[in-house]
Design a protein around this motif. Sequence first.
Motif, PDB file in Angstrom:
ATOM      1  N   MET A 155      20.008 -18.144  30.380  1.00  0.00           N
ATOM      2  CA  MET A 155      19.819 -18.861  29.134  1.00  0.00           C
ATOM      3  C   MET A 155      18.362 -18.769  28.679  1.00  0.00           C
ATOM      4  SD  MET A 155      22.604 -20.308  27.973  1.00  0.00           S
ATOM      5  CE  MET A 155      24.292 -20.577  28.561  1.00  0.00           C
ATOM      6  N   ILE A 156      18.165 -18.760  27.369  1.00  0.00           N
ATOM      7  CA  ILE A 156      16.829 -18.902  26.804  1.00  0.00           C
ATOM      8  C   ILE A 156      16.545 -20.390  26.699  1.00  0.00           C
ATOM      9  CG2 ILE A 156      15.384 -18.468  24.784  1.00  0.00           C
ATOM     10  CD1 ILE A 156      17.121 -16.032  24.202  1.00  0.00           C
ATOM     11  N   ALA A 157      15.379 -20.826  27.146  1.00  0.00           N
ATOM     12  CA  ALA A 157      15.057 -22.252  27.145  1.00  0.00           C
ATOM     13  C   ALA A 157      13.679 -22.474  26.536  1.00  0.00           C
ATOM     14  CB  ALA A 157      15.101 -22.811  28.568  1.00  0.00           C
ATOM     15  N   ILE A 158      13.577 -23.466  25.645  1.00  0.00           N
ATOM     16  CA  ILE A 158      12.290 -23.824  25.053  1.00  0.00           C
ATOM     17  C   ILE A 158      12.124 -25.342  25.169  1.00  0.00           C
ATOM     18  CG2 ILE A 158      12.295 -21.864  23.468  1.00  0.00           C
ATOM     19  CD1 ILE A 158      13.072 -23.810  21.232  1.00  0.00           C
ATOM     20  N   PRO A 159      10.897 -25.816  25.349  1.00  0.00           N
ATOM     21  CA  PRO A 159      10.684 -27.260  25.480  1.00  0.00           C
ATOM     22  C   PRO A 159      11.064 -28.003  24.205  1.00  0.00           C
ATOM     23  CG  PRO A 159       8.752 -26.012  26.201  1.00  0.00           C
ATOM     24  CD  PRO A 159       9.651 -25.049  25.508  1.00  0.00           C
ATOM     25  N   TRP A 265       4.179 -46.984  41.766  1.00  0.00           N
ATOM     26  CA  TRP A 265       5.067 -45.960  42.319  1.00  0.00           C
ATOM     27  C   TRP A 265       5.995 -45.498  41.196  1.00  0.00           C
ATOM     28  CZ3 TRP A 265       5.205 -44.173  47.418  1.00  0.00           C
ATOM     29  CH2 TRP A 265       4.426 -44.887  48.335  1.00  0.00           C
ATOM     30  N   THR A 266       5.999 -44.204  40.903  1.00  0.00           N
ATOM     31  CA  THR A 266       6.868 -43.668  39.854  1.00  0.00           C
ATOM     32  C   THR A 266       7.477 -42.355  40.326  1.00  0.00           C
ATOM     33  OG1 THR A 266       5.083 -42.403  38.806  1.00  0.00           O
ATOM     34  CG2 THR A 266       5.447 -44.677  38.009  1.00  0.00           C
ATOM     35  N   GLN A 267       8.376 -41.824  39.520  1.00  0.00           N
ATOM     36  CA  GLN A 267       8.885 -40.464  39.747  1.00  0.00           C
ATOM     37  C   GLN A 267       8.669 -39.697  38.448  1.00  0.00           C
ATOM     38  OE1 GLN A 267      13.008 -40.143  40.820  1.00  0.00           O
ATOM     39  NE2 GLN A 267      12.974 -37.925  40.929  1.00  0.00           N
ATOM     40  N   GLU A 268       7.773 -38.735  38.474  1.00  0.00           N
ATOM     41  CA  GLU A 268       7.443 -37.972  37.268  1.00  0.00           C
ATOM     42  C   GLU A 268       8.074 -36.593  37.346  1.00  0.00           C
ATOM     43  OE1 GLU A 268       3.396 -36.347  35.166  1.00  0.00           O
ATOM     44  OE2 GLU A 268       3.439 -38.459  35.750  1.00  0.00           O
ATOM     45  N   PHE A 269       8.503 -36.080  36.195  1.00  0.00           N
ATOM     46  CA  PHE A 269       9.188 -34.786  36.170  1.00  0.00           C
ATOM     47  C   PHE A 269       9.028 -34.147  34.800  1.00  0.00           C
ATOM     48  CE2 PHE A 269      11.936 -38.421  35.604  1.00  0.00           C
ATOM     49  CZ  PHE A 269      12.504 -38.200  34.360  1.00  0.00           C
ATOM     50  N   SER A 270       9.401 -32.871  34.731  1.00  0.00           N
ATOM     51  CA  SER A 270       9.295 -32.106  33.499  1.00  0.00           C
ATOM     52  C   SER A 270      10.271 -32.619  32.451  1.00  0.00           C
ATOM     53  CB  SER A 270       9.577 -30.624  33.790  1.00  0.00           C
ATOM     54  OG  SER A 270       9.574 -29.872  32.604  1.00  0.00           O
ATOM     55  N   GLY A 271       9.862 -32.559  31.183  1.00  0.00           N
ATOM     56  CA  GLY A 271      10.725 -32.991  30.085  1.00  0.00           C
ATOM     57  C   GLY A 271      11.872 -32.021  29.826  1.00  0.00           C
ATOM     58  N   PRO A 272      12.712 -32.320  28.847  1.00  0.00           N
ATOM     59  CA  PRO A 272      13.924 -31.513  28.626  1.00  0.00           C
ATOM     60  C   PRO A 272      13.652 -30.200  27.902  1.00  0.00           C
ATOM     61  CG  PRO A 272      13.787 -33.257  27.007  1.00  0.00           C
ATOM     62  CD  PRO A 272      12.632 -33.471  27.946  1.00  0.00           C
ATOM     63  N   PHE A 273      14.649 -29.323  27.963  1.00  0.00           N
ATOM     64  CA  PHE A 273      14.593 -28.021  27.298  1.00  0.00           C
ATOM     65  C   PHE A 273      15.821 -27.835  26.414  1.00  0.00           C
ATOM     66  CE2 PHE A 273      11.850 -27.525  30.896  1.00  0.00           C
ATOM     67  CZ  PHE A 273      10.894 -26.585  30.526  1.00  0.00           C
ATOM     68  N   LEU A 274      15.607 -27.221  25.268  1.00  0.00           N
ATOM     69  CA  LEU A 274      16.709 -26.733  24.436  1.00  0.00           C
ATOM     70  C   LEU A 274      17.088 -25.369  24.988  1.00  0.00           C
ATOM     71  CD1 LEU A 274      18.438 -26.873  21.744  1.00  0.00           C
ATOM     72  CD2 LEU A 274      16.549 -25.605  20.690  1.00  0.00           C
ATOM     73  N   TYR A 275      18.360 -25.183  25.351  1.00  0.00           N
ATOM     74  CA  TYR A 275      18.780 -23.896  25.911  1.00  0.00           C
ATOM     75  C   TYR A 275      19.945 -23.325  25.121  1.00  0.00           C
ATOM     76  CZ  TYR A 275      22.863 -25.975  28.259  1.00  0.00           C
ATOM     77  OH  TYR A 275      24.055 -26.605  28.527  1.00  0.00           O
ATOM     78  N   TYR A 276      19.979 -22.010  25.044  1.00  0.00           N
ATOM     79  CA  TYR A 276      21.020 -21.325  24.271  1.00  0.00           C
ATOM     80  C   TYR A 276      21.161 -19.901  24.800  1.00  0.00           C
ATOM     81  CZ  TYR A 276      16.745 -19.819  21.873  1.00  0.00           C
ATOM     82  OH  TYR A 276      15.495 -19.334  21.590  1.00  0.00           O
ATOM     83  N   PRO A 277      22.338 -19.297  24.616  1.00  0.00           N
ATOM     84  CA  PRO A 277      22.543 -17.936  25.123  1.00  0.00           C
ATOM     85  C   PRO A 277      21.815 -16.922  24.266  1.00  0.00           C
ATOM     86  CG  PRO A 277      24.472 -18.678  23.927  1.00  0.00           C
ATOM     87  CD  PRO A 277      23.561 -19.861  24.004  1.00  0.00           C
ATOM     88  N   SER A 278      21.423 -15.832  24.892  1.00  0.00           N
ATOM     89  CA  SER A 278      20.782 -14.752  24.149  1.00  0.00           C
ATOM     90  C   SER A 278      21.840 -13.999  23.350  1.00  0.00           C
ATOM     91  CB  SER A 278      20.089 -13.791  25.121  1.00  0.00           C
ATOM     92  OG  SER A 278      19.561 -12.686  24.434  1.00  0.00           O
ATOM     93  N   ARG A 279      21.687 -14.048  22.023  1.00  0.00           N
ATOM     94  CA  ARG A 279      22.647 -13.351  21.165  1.00  0.00           C
ATOM     95  C   ARG A 279      21.880 -12.560  20.106  1.00  0.00           C
ATOM     96  NH1 ARG A 279      27.276 -17.665  19.502  1.00  0.00           N
ATOM     97  NH2 ARG A 279      25.531 -19.080  19.322  1.00  0.00           N
ATOM     98  N   ARG A 280      22.358 -11.352  19.839  1.00  0.00           N
ATOM     99  CA  ARG A 280      21.687 -10.510  18.847  1.00  0.00           C
ATOM    100  C   ARG A 280      21.756 -11.158  17.473  1.00  0.00           C
ATOM    101  NH1 ARG A 280      23.313  -6.397  15.542  1.00  0.00           N
ATOM    102  NH2 ARG A 280      25.434  -6.554  16.363  1.00  0.00           N
ATOM    103  N   LEU A 281      22.922 -11.701  17.132  1.00  0.00           N
ATOM    104  CA  LEU A 281      23.092 -12.370  15.847  1.00  0.00           C
ATOM    105  C   LEU A 281      23.201 -13.867  16.095  1.00  0.00           C
ATOM    106  CD1 LEU A 281      25.624  -9.968  14.090  1.00  0.00           C
ATOM    107  CD2 LEU A 281      23.176 -10.167  13.671  1.00  0.00           C
ATOM    108  N   MET A 282      22.075 -14.538  16.143  1.00  0.00           N
ATOM    109  CA  MET A 282      22.072 -15.980  16.353  1.00  0.00           C
ATOM    110  C   MET A 282      22.539 -16.677  15.076  1.00  0.00           C
ATOM    111  SD  MET A 282      18.859 -18.478  17.299  1.00  0.00           S
ATOM    112  CE  MET A 282      18.374 -17.474  18.700  1.00  0.00           C
ATOM    113  N   PRO A 283      23.424 -17.686  15.188  1.00  0.00           N
ATOM    114  CA  PRO A 283      23.846 -18.422  13.995  1.00  0.00           C
ATOM    115  C   PRO A 283      22.637 -18.962  13.240  1.00  0.00           C
ATOM    116  CG  PRO A 283      25.193 -19.028  15.878  1.00  0.00           C
ATOM    117  CD  PRO A 283      24.091 -18.157  16.407  1.00  0.00           C
TER     118      PRO A 283
END
Length: 309
Positions: A155-159, A265-283
């Motif tokens: 998948m292609i993923a962007i923050p 005391w906390t638990q820190e982690f990376s934020g979410p990503f928008l993910y989508y399949p690699s397609r030549r003709l993206m909608p």
Amino acid sequence: MSTLPLSDLDAFATIARLRSFRAAGKLRGVSASSLSEAMRRLETHLGVRLFNRTTRSVTLTDAGERLLERLRPSLAEIETAIDAINNLRDRPVGRLRLNVPGIVARCILPDIAGRFLAAYPEITMEVSVNDAFVDVLAEGHDAGVRYEEALHQDMIAIPIGPRRQRYVGAAAPSYVARKGVPAHPRDLMDHDAVLHRFSSGRVLTWSFERDGETVTVHPTPRLVAESIDLELAAARSGLGIIFTFEDFLKDDLDRGTLVPVLADWTQEFSGPFLYYPSRRLMPAPLRAFVDFVRQDRSGEDKTRAHQLM
């Protein structure tokens, strides 16, 4: 046999995906009764029943499942053809179908969606909320939002949204007055907890971090739920300590209906990503959204850099 109306086949696919005549009608801008009539017409034409309908549910018959399986590639090709033409327009038109977890639907997407839809008035956004990882294409979505550990390599993923997030602990003042305040995560074994269970059945594990030390505990639950609203209500009523996204707790902490627990005391982690399949003709609507999110992120990064100067 006469040709089947394409609109009826498309309506069938929408009802099958949403498992609801009412939801499909709302999405398509028609009444549920008109869709029901279209499906009766389609079933009569084919000579088989496509749906099992009750007052509580809509499910596909075996024949319906087979028809949907055969239709998906063809309808996808039609949408791709329309999207290709759509890309020639000055402003993209159509549906953008997203699948996002609850935290994103509640705390991150509203602001982004509001500004995006204001900028693209001819795009309709359809959002499904699901905390489990899903195959976005198989489930009929254009893209999804998930956290890094749940992303597939193809998948292609962007923050999207904040780059860092935290889990923090909190409890009602009445609970703290009754049970005291834990000084260390290990003390939680003597406390009651409000736990979150994901739709996959997995119950959230509490892991705390401080100065390079990580402590994982499994406290005794008073409530286990899949609804953050129910969990927050239970914590406010003094049933136990809650440990969840800081964003979920902010309003209660500001109002004082909940107070911090183990604030150092906390638990820190990376934020979410928008993910989508690699397609030549993206909608076209997805391409517009991806570009919007990238520009949004670029603008935030520039603002942050300027503030640090």
